[in-house]
Motif scaffolding. Structure first.
Motif, PDB file in Angstrom:
ATOM      1  N   GLN A 195       0.815  -1.208   0.000  1.00  0.00           N
ATOM      2  CA  GLN A 195       0.000   0.000   0.000  1.00  0.00           C
ATOM      3  C   GLN A 195       0.857   1.269   0.000  1.00  0.00           C
ATOM      4  OE1 GLN A 195      -2.225  -0.837   3.584  1.00  0.00           O
ATOM      5  NE2 GLN A 195      -4.030  -1.536   2.448  1.00  0.00           N
ATOM      6  N   ALA A 196       1.950   1.234   0.741  1.00  0.00           N
ATOM      7  CA  ALA A 196       2.822   2.411   0.800  1.00  0.00           C
ATOM      8  C   ALA A 196       3.451   2.696  -0.554  1.00  0.00           C
ATOM      9  CB  ALA A 196       3.912   2.198   1.854  1.00  0.00           C
ATOM     10  N   LEU A 197       3.891   1.653  -1.275  1.00  0.00           N
ATOM     11  CA  LEU A 197       4.494   1.864  -2.587  1.00  0.00           C
ATOM     12  C   LEU A 197       3.462   2.409  -3.571  1.00  0.00           C
ATOM     13  CD1 LEU A 197       7.102   1.615  -4.173  1.00  0.00           C
ATOM     14  CD2 LEU A 197       6.430  -0.712  -4.800  1.00  0.00           C
ATOM     15  N   GLY A 198       2.219   1.905  -3.513  1.00  0.00           N
ATOM     16  CA  GLY A 198       1.177   2.445  -4.376  1.00  0.00           C
ATOM     17  C   GLY A 198       0.841   3.888  -4.045  1.00  0.00           C
ATOM     18  N   TRP A 199       0.855   4.214  -2.756  1.00  0.00           N
ATOM     19  CA  TRP A 199       0.580   5.594  -2.351  1.00  0.00           C
ATOM     20  C   TRP A 199       1.666   6.536  -2.860  1.00  0.00           C
ATOM     21  CZ3 TRP A 199       2.801   9.431   0.569  1.00  0.00           C
ATOM     22  CH2 TRP A 199       1.950  10.466   1.010  1.00  0.00           C
ATOM     23  N   VAL A 200       2.929   6.122  -2.755  1.00  0.00           N
ATOM     24  CA  VAL A 200       4.035   6.954  -3.233  1.00  0.00           C
ATOM     25  C   VAL A 200       3.962   7.117  -4.744  1.00  0.00           C
ATOM     26  CG1 VAL A 200       6.543   7.031  -3.494  1.00  0.00           C
ATOM     27  CG2 VAL A 200       5.544   6.416  -1.300  1.00  0.00           C
ATOM     28  N   ARG A 201       3.588   6.066  -5.457  1.00  0.00           N
ATOM     29  CA  ARG A 201       3.459   6.172  -6.912  1.00  0.00           C
ATOM     30  C   ARG A 201       2.350   7.163  -7.278  1.00  0.00           C
ATOM     31  NH1 ARG A 201       3.031   0.691 -10.308  1.00  0.00           N
ATOM     32  NH2 ARG A 201       4.993   0.434  -9.169  1.00  0.00           N
ATOM     33  N   SER A 369      16.398   2.285 -16.687  1.00  0.00           N
ATOM     34  CA  SER A 369      15.421   2.803 -15.740  1.00  0.00           C
ATOM     35  C   SER A 369      15.099   4.237 -16.110  1.00  0.00           C
ATOM     36  CB  SER A 369      15.954   2.736 -14.300  1.00  0.00           C
ATOM     37  OG  SER A 369      15.072   3.386 -13.414  1.00  0.00           O
ATOM     38  N   LEU A 370      13.875   4.654 -15.830  1.00  0.00           N
ATOM     39  CA  LEU A 370      13.451   6.028 -16.103  1.00  0.00           C
ATOM     40  C   LEU A 370      13.374   6.865 -14.824  1.00  0.00           C
ATOM     41  CD1 LEU A 370      10.568   5.468 -18.704  1.00  0.00           C
ATOM     42  CD2 LEU A 370      13.015   5.796 -19.099  1.00  0.00           C
ATOM     43  N   ALA A 371      13.835   6.306 -13.709  1.00  0.00           N
ATOM     44  CA  ALA A 371      13.703   7.017 -12.442  1.00  0.00           C
ATOM     45  C   ALA A 371      14.491   8.326 -12.438  1.00  0.00           C
ATOM     46  CB  ALA A 371      14.156   6.122 -11.290  1.00  0.00           C
ATOM     47  N   ALA A 372      15.742   8.295 -12.893  1.00  0.00           N
ATOM     48  CA  ALA A 372      16.574   9.503 -12.838  1.00  0.00           C
ATOM     49  C   ALA A 372      16.018  10.611 -13.729  1.00  0.00           C
ATOM     50  CB  ALA A 372      18.004   9.167 -13.240  1.00  0.00           C
ATOM     51  N   ARG A 402       1.509   8.046 -18.956  1.00  0.00           N
ATOM     52  CA  ARG A 402       1.897   8.194 -17.558  1.00  0.00           C
ATOM     53  C   ARG A 402       2.023   6.863 -16.836  1.00  0.00           C
ATOM     54  NH1 ARG A 402       0.733  13.636 -15.887  1.00  0.00           N
ATOM     55  NH2 ARG A 402       0.494  12.914 -13.756  1.00  0.00           N
ATOM     56  N   PRO A 403       1.043   5.942 -16.917  1.00  0.00           N
ATOM     57  CA  PRO A 403       1.218   4.665 -16.214  1.00  0.00           C
ATOM     58  C   PRO A 403       2.460   3.895 -16.669  1.00  0.00           C
ATOM     59  CG  PRO A 403      -1.071   4.967 -16.852  1.00  0.00           C
ATOM     60  CD  PRO A 403      -0.295   6.046 -17.523  1.00  0.00           C
ATOM     61  N   TYR A 404       2.734   3.926 -17.978  1.00  0.00           N
ATOM     62  CA  TYR A 404       3.915   3.202 -18.466  1.00  0.00           C
ATOM     63  C   TYR A 404       5.197   3.841 -17.940  1.00  0.00           C
ATOM     64  CZ  TYR A 404       7.565   1.773 -21.728  1.00  0.00           C
ATOM     65  OH  TYR A 404       8.736   1.316 -22.279  1.00  0.00           O
ATOM     66  N   LEU A 405       5.280   5.164 -17.960  1.00  0.00           N
ATOM     67  CA  LEU A 405       6.487   5.846 -17.491  1.00  0.00           C
ATOM     68  C   LEU A 405       6.720   5.595 -15.998  1.00  0.00           C
ATOM     69  CD1 LEU A 405       6.106   9.286 -19.334  1.00  0.00           C
ATOM     70  CD2 LEU A 405       7.573   7.363 -19.979  1.00  0.00           C
ATOM     71  N   LEU A 406       5.668   5.671 -15.192  1.00  0.00           N
ATOM     72  CA  LEU A 406       5.836   5.448 -13.759  1.00  0.00           C
ATOM     73  C   LEU A 406       6.167   3.988 -13.460  1.00  0.00           C
ATOM     74  CD1 LEU A 406       2.914   7.678 -12.437  1.00  0.00           C
ATOM     75  CD2 LEU A 406       5.359   8.143 -12.272  1.00  0.00           C
ATOM     76  N   HIS A 407       5.608   3.064 -14.252  1.00  0.00           N
ATOM     77  CA  HIS A 407       5.948   1.654 -14.058  1.00  0.00           C
ATOM     78  C   HIS A 407       7.439   1.436 -14.316  1.00  0.00           C
ATOM     79  CE1 HIS A 407       5.796  -2.710 -14.284  1.00  0.00           C
ATOM     80  NE2 HIS A 407       6.365  -2.630 -15.484  1.00  0.00           N
ATOM     81  N   ARG A 408       7.955   2.029 -15.383  1.00  0.00           N
ATOM     82  CA  ARG A 408       9.386   1.901 -15.675  1.00  0.00           C
ATOM     83  C   ARG A 408      10.233   2.581 -14.593  1.00  0.00           C
ATOM     84  NH1 ARG A 408      11.196   1.814 -21.160  1.00  0.00           N
ATOM     85  NH2 ARG A 408      13.239   1.933 -20.131  1.00  0.00           N
ATOM     86  N   ALA A 409       9.736   3.676 -14.064  1.00  0.00           N
ATOM     87  CA  ALA A 409      10.527   4.419 -13.079  1.00  0.00           C
ATOM     88  C   ALA A 409      10.578   3.702 -11.733  1.00  0.00           C
ATOM     89  CB  ALA A 409       9.962   5.826 -12.901  1.00  0.00           C
ATOM     90  N   PHE A 410       9.476   3.092 -11.307  1.00  0.00           N
ATOM     91  CA  PHE A 410       9.417   2.444  -9.997  1.00  0.00           C
ATOM     92  C   PHE A 410       9.827   0.977 -10.038  1.00  0.00           C
ATOM     93  CE2 PHE A 410       7.038   6.193  -8.999  1.00  0.00           C
ATOM     94  CZ  PHE A 410       7.216   6.386  -7.642  1.00  0.00           C
ATOM     95  N   LYS A 411      10.329   0.544 -11.156  1.00  0.00           N
ATOM     96  CA  LYS A 411      10.765  -0.846 -11.249  1.00  0.00           C
ATOM     97  C   LYS A 411      11.988  -1.059 -10.358  1.00  0.00           C
ATOM     98  CE  LYS A 411      12.024  -4.366 -14.656  1.00  0.00           C
ATOM     99  NZ  LYS A 411      12.301  -4.624 -16.095  1.00  0.00           N
ATOM    100  N   ASP A 412      11.883  -2.039  -9.440  1.00  0.00           N
ATOM    101  CA  ASP A 412      12.960  -2.288  -8.480  1.00  0.00           C
ATOM    102  C   ASP A 412      14.139  -2.936  -9.179  1.00  0.00           C
ATOM    103  OD1 ASP A 412      14.291  -2.284  -6.150  1.00  0.00           O
ATOM    104  OD2 ASP A 412      13.139  -3.871  -5.175  1.00  0.00           O
ATOM    105  N   ALA A 413      15.347  -2.647  -8.682  1.00  0.00           N
ATOM    106  CA  ALA A 413      16.552  -3.237  -9.261  1.00  0.00           C
ATOM    107  C   ALA A 413      16.614  -4.723  -8.931  1.00  0.00           C
ATOM    108  CB  ALA A 413      17.793  -2.530  -8.714  1.00  0.00           C
ATOM    109  N   PRO A 414      17.133  -5.541  -9.844  1.00  0.00           N
ATOM    110  CA  PRO A 414      17.240  -6.979  -9.561  1.00  0.00           C
ATOM    111  C   PRO A 414      18.139  -7.246  -8.357  1.00  0.00           C
ATOM    112  CG  PRO A 414      17.584  -6.514 -11.907  1.00  0.00           C
ATOM    113  CD  PRO A 414      17.583  -5.205 -11.211  1.00  0.00           C
ATOM    114  N   GLU A 415      17.925  -8.411  -7.742  1.00  0.00           N
ATOM    115  CA  GLU A 415      18.700  -8.762  -6.556  1.00  0.00           C
ATOM    116  C   GLU A 415      20.191  -8.832  -6.849  1.00  0.00           C
ATOM    117  OE1 GLU A 415      17.869  -9.124  -3.488  1.00  0.00           O
ATOM    118  OE2 GLU A 415      15.695  -8.910  -3.655  1.00  0.00           O
ATOM    119  N   ALA A 416      20.544  -9.286  -8.052  1.00  0.00           N
ATOM    120  CA  ALA A 416      21.957  -9.441  -8.396  1.00  0.00           C
ATOM    121  C   ALA A 416      22.574  -8.172  -8.975  1.00  0.00           C
ATOM    122  CB  ALA A 416      22.111 -10.593  -9.393  1.00  0.00           C
TER     123      ALA A 416
END
Length: 446
Positions: A195-201, A369-372, A402-416
């Motif tokens: 819920q917190a991640l959705g709220w921040v998005r 990533s589109l976050a930066a 907008r949904p596509y751009l935010l999805h790309r931006a909030f995509k978490d980095a892989p574990e490795a």
């Protein structure tokens, strides 16, 4: 005789005290340095007669030039001489002649009292701290800051685990600490991680400024100059916008202008696009030439100006901004989605101005990533007009999704991923970040 002693911090203060106590005609007997300042021995003028015997006081005459210290600025008042006595009888006169005359001896003038000025304490020279010591102090300061940041991060993880986890995800994705702090400022404490991640998005979605379908610059028309650093895709994007305008309004309503006369064959590339689209291409050299060309093209629905690419630190950037400001040209800044956040900040600061109409993100197909890039667009309040994800003309130019751009931006980095933070590293990054947060709420949709 009433001799008084006065002690003060300075000779001026001591003399003032003598004047107030003994009157302006007081006589200074001695002065010397004493602990705490200056010591002065003085006597009132009315008591000076006690220095002589009583029978002699009536006959001693003090001359007018006898030295006295007068603390007032007034001149002595002359006393009128006594009237001469009546002539004595002859017997008395002869007796007076028989008596030898008494000689009046004037008092010797007293020497000027010497007042020693207070001695100043010797000034100590400033000590110079060696450079090696300063380097060690800076190193110790960094160590202390890192330890405190680690403690603060650990305490935050214990007290606010959800907020700390979302903050770590934002930093891993590529958002700046400044924007991450602002996005999490009003996070409700009752939310779980999802819920917190959705709220921040949602907060980021409201802060992102984009144009809507009815505000497309191709439909509005006008004079637009595409500016930005070298290799960002200005010429290709100019051709894409011209092709979209030709498809909607016809080739006769569009004109292309280039100011890039530095690169070899730069304007030839735009001429090739112009021949394919059936659009005239004009080459200008300076501000006067640009103004004349724009006057000739005033009947066109849309005029697109391709500019020379240059470093954001080049002095010619300021000249270019001034040239377009004089001709009322709206500038659109092209930003590569592959750029680092600090580099994109430099680009925006160099090209910013009141005539900056918005931005276009290019090279979305090359960015991991589109976050930066979205972080810079949000913090600088830039209106996003288009995004580009390829070289095809005009297929690879789109209105922002907008949904596509935010999805790309909030995509978490892989574990490795080697760029993923571990342990207290997010806390250290947040501690080392500086700058006041920029408001990220209250944005609008186009």
């Amino acid at each position: 005789m009433n001799v008084r002693k006065f002690i003060a911090a300075s000779a001026r203060d001591a003399l003032r005290t003598v004047k107030e106590t003994l009157g302006p005609d007081a006589i200074i007997l001695s002065n010397r340095s004493a602990p705490g300042g200056v010591e002065i021995m003085a006597v009132a003028a009315r008591d000076i007669g006690m220095l002589a015997p009583a029978n002699a006081r009536e006959e001693i005459v003090v001359p007018a030039d006898d030295y006295t210290v007068r603390l007032s600025g007034k001149a002595p008042v002359a006393t009128p001489a006594a009237a001469p006595a009546a002539r004595p009888a002859p017997a008395v006169a002869s007796a007076a002649r028989a008596t030898p005359a008494r000689t009046e001896v004037p008092l010797a003038p007293r020497p000027m009292p010497r007042v020693d000025p207070p001695q100043k304490a010797p000034e100590r020279e400033a000590e110079v701290v060696p450079m090696g010591v300063m380097d060690e102090i800076r190193a110790l300061r960094r160590i202390v800051e890192q330890h405190l940041a680690g403690f603060a991060w650990g305490e935050s993880a214990r007290s606010e685990p959800v907020k700390t986890e979302v903050l770590r995800q934002l930093l891993d994705a590529g958002f700046s600490p400044q924007l991450a702090r602002e996005l999490l400022a009003e996070l409700p404490p009752s939310y779980d991680a999802g819920q917190a991640l959705g709220w921040v998005r949602g907060v980021a979605d409201r802060a992102l400024l984009t144009i809507g379908d009815g505000a497309d610059i191709v439909d509005r028309g006008g004079v637009f100059a595409l500016v930005g650093p070298t290799g960002v895709g200005k010429t290709t994007t100019t051709a894409k916008l011209a092709a979209r305008c030709v498809l909607r309004h016809g080739a006769s309503r569009v004109a292309l202008v280039t100011t890039d006369g530095y690169r070899i064959g730069a304007h030839e590339q735009l001429r090739i696009y112009g021949r394919i689209l059936g659009v005239p291409v004009h080459v200008v050299k300076d501000a006067a030439d640009l103004k004349q060309t724009l006057n000739e093209l005033s009947h066109k629905h849309m005029v697109l100006i391709d500019t020379m690419g240059m470093s954001q630190r080049d002095r010619l950037v300021g000249e270019q901004v001034a040239m377009f400001a004089e001709t009322a040209v709206q500038r659109i800044l092209l930003l590569p989605a592959t750029g680092r956040g600090d580099t994109l900040d430099d680009v925006v600061r160099a090209y910013n101005g009141p005539d900056l109409a918005g931005s276009i993100l290019t090279k979305l197909d090359e960015a991991a990533s589109l976050a930066a890039s979205l972080d810079v667009v949000i913090r600088h309040r830039l209106c996003l007009h288009y995004v580009s994800n390829g070289q095809r003309v005009p297929e690879d130019l789109h209105l922002p999704n907008r949904p596509y751009l935010l999805h790309r931006a909030f995509k978490d980095a892989p574990e490795a991923s080697p760029h993923r933070f571990a342990g207290v590293e997010p806390g250290l990054m947040m501690a080392n970040s500086a700058g006041a947060p920029v408001a990220a709420s209250g944005g609008r949709r186009g």
